[in-house]
Write an enzyme that holds these catalytic residues in place. Structure first.
Site, PDB file in Angstrom:
ATOM      1  N   PRO A  92      12.840  12.823   9.586  1.00  0.00           N
ATOM      2  CA  PRO A  92      12.951  11.125   9.002  1.00  0.00           C
ATOM      3  C   PRO A  92      12.792  10.371   9.324  1.00  0.00           C
ATOM      4  O   PRO A  92      12.971   9.541   7.971  1.00  0.00           O
ATOM      5  CB  PRO A  92      14.705  11.804  10.331  1.00  0.00           C
ATOM      6  CG  PRO A  92      14.014  12.807  11.668  1.00  0.00           C
ATOM      7  CD  PRO A  92      13.134  13.167  11.194  1.00  0.00           C
ATOM      8  N   THR A  93      11.880  10.394   9.863  1.00  0.00           N
ATOM      9  CA  THR A  93      11.550   8.332  10.639  1.00  0.00           C
ATOM     10  C   THR A  93      10.474   8.092  10.292  1.00  0.00           C
ATOM     11  O   THR A  93       9.719   7.015   9.803  1.00  0.00           O
ATOM     12  CB  THR A  93      11.959   8.019  11.423  1.00  0.00           C
ATOM     13  OG1 THR A  93      11.499   8.386  12.838  1.00  0.00           O
ATOM     14  CG2 THR A  93      13.241   8.152  12.260  1.00  0.00           C
TER      15      THR A  93
ATOM     16  N   HIS B 242       0.992  -1.265   0.123  1.00  0.00           N
ATOM     17  CA  HIS B 242      -0.146   0.010   0.166  1.00  0.00           C
ATOM     18  C   HIS B 242       0.990   1.186  -0.365  1.00  0.00           C
ATOM     19  O   HIS B 242       1.912   1.725   0.900  1.00  0.00           O
ATOM     20  CB  HIS B 242      -0.779  -0.184   0.929  1.00  0.00           C
ATOM     21  CG  HIS B 242      -1.918   0.714   1.037  1.00  0.00           C
ATOM     22  ND1 HIS B 242      -1.938   2.581   0.567  1.00  0.00           N
ATOM     23  CD2 HIS B 242      -3.511   0.517   0.863  1.00  0.00           C
ATOM     24  CE1 HIS B 242      -3.604   3.228   0.954  1.00  0.00           C
ATOM     25  NE2 HIS B 242      -4.190   2.238   0.965  1.00  0.00           N
TER      26      HIS B 242
END
Length: 297
Positions: free
Chosen positions: A169-170, A82
């Site tokens: 960033p994550t 997805h």
């Protein structure tokens, strides 16, 4: 009567059971919110959560869910069928009782601003909350996914509504908005050829000239080795499930492929299934007043 709003966050984790349980668990800690349902798909690597309650409580639960997703999911190491752009990918608010769409829009803005200010996750407002026409469609916002989003948000056209030109960033970015009820409806095909699902999805979705209020894409369910047409029915009253099902059946037959099953993800309005039952059973002079649950409610 008390106001009720539904929220259906989608989280980019569908494989690690302990992480999913930890994330979902934060909802149960918020008074005034009822966790109605959650389901996970390993191939999609995604979980869909449904909760309902008063606006303030649901807003608090959505924020806590975003924090838990940020703290437990690193999209640099995430794969799945997805499309996704965030650890918590989308947060829609849906009016249920004594709530207007406008009030859900205000709630989405309040929650979105808080998510950026306190969690440093940039936010796009979408659907009825969108601040520009090109931001209304979630697929348009998500295009490029997490991997391409760092460059995308630097474009003037795609600056987040809350945030600067840097993604988390994550955890990436998140779409927050208000919308009408939709049905997440997937149709499984008797083939492992993903191109068949891709072609069918293109034919049925509104953006490609297909059925109005339909969004669709082809995905591969690796654990079952079958292709799937993954569909969002954005207005099941104007474009019912059975119409989409029959069009998919007809298009699949062109490739010698059968439908082997379908599935509903999360919760669905009863009317969407009643319409389908009425169509296939060819019930004459049917009234929804004949449905026992309708009479009881």
């Amino acid at each position: 009567m008390a106001k009720l709003v539904e929220c259906i966050p989608n989280v980019s984790e569908g494989r690690r059971t302990e992480v999913i349980e930890s994330i979902v668990g934060v909802i149960k800690e918020v008074p005034g919110v009822v966790l109605l349902d959650y389901s996970s798909d390993a191939s999609h690597n995604r979980s869909v959560i449904t909760m309902v309650g008063d606006p303030d409580s649901v807003g608090e639960a959505a924020f806590r869910l975003a924090k838990a997703a940020r703290d437990n999911i690193d999209l640099n190491h995430h794969t799945g069928e997805h499309p996704r752009m965030g650890a918590i990918d989308v947060i829609p608010f849906v009016p249920i009782k004594e709530m207007s769409v406008a009030e859900c829009v205000e709630l989405s803005k309040k929650v979105g601003e808080r998510i950026y200010n306190e969690l440093s996750i940039p936010v796009f407002l979408y659907e009825e909350s969108a601040t520009a026409p090109h931001r209304k469609n979630l697929a348009a916002i998500r295009k490029g996914q997490f991997e391409g989003m760092a460059e995308k948000v630097k474009q003037d056209k795609w600056h987040p509504d809350y945030g600067n030109d840097e993604i988390h960033p994550t955890a990436g970015v998140v779409a927050v908005g208000a919308r009408a009820p939709l049905v997440a409806f997937n149709i499984n095909l008797g083939t492992s050829d993903i191109t068949v699902a891709d072609k069918i999805a293109k034919i049925i979705r509104e953006s490609s000239g297909g059925l109005k209020y339909v969004k669709a894409l082809g995905v591969m369910l690796e654990d079952r080795n079958i292709a799937q047409v993954s569909i969002n029915m954005c207005n099941y009253e104007k474009t019912p499930l059975y119409r989409v099902f029959e069009l998919v059946r007809a298009e699949a037959a062109r490739y010698g492929v059968n439908i082997i099953g379908s599935e509903i993800i999360g919760l669905t309005p009863m009317g969407a299934l009643i319409d389908t039952a009425e169509y296939y059973l060819k019930i004459e002079n049917f009234s929804r007043a004949q449905v026992l649950e309708n009479r009881l409610m």
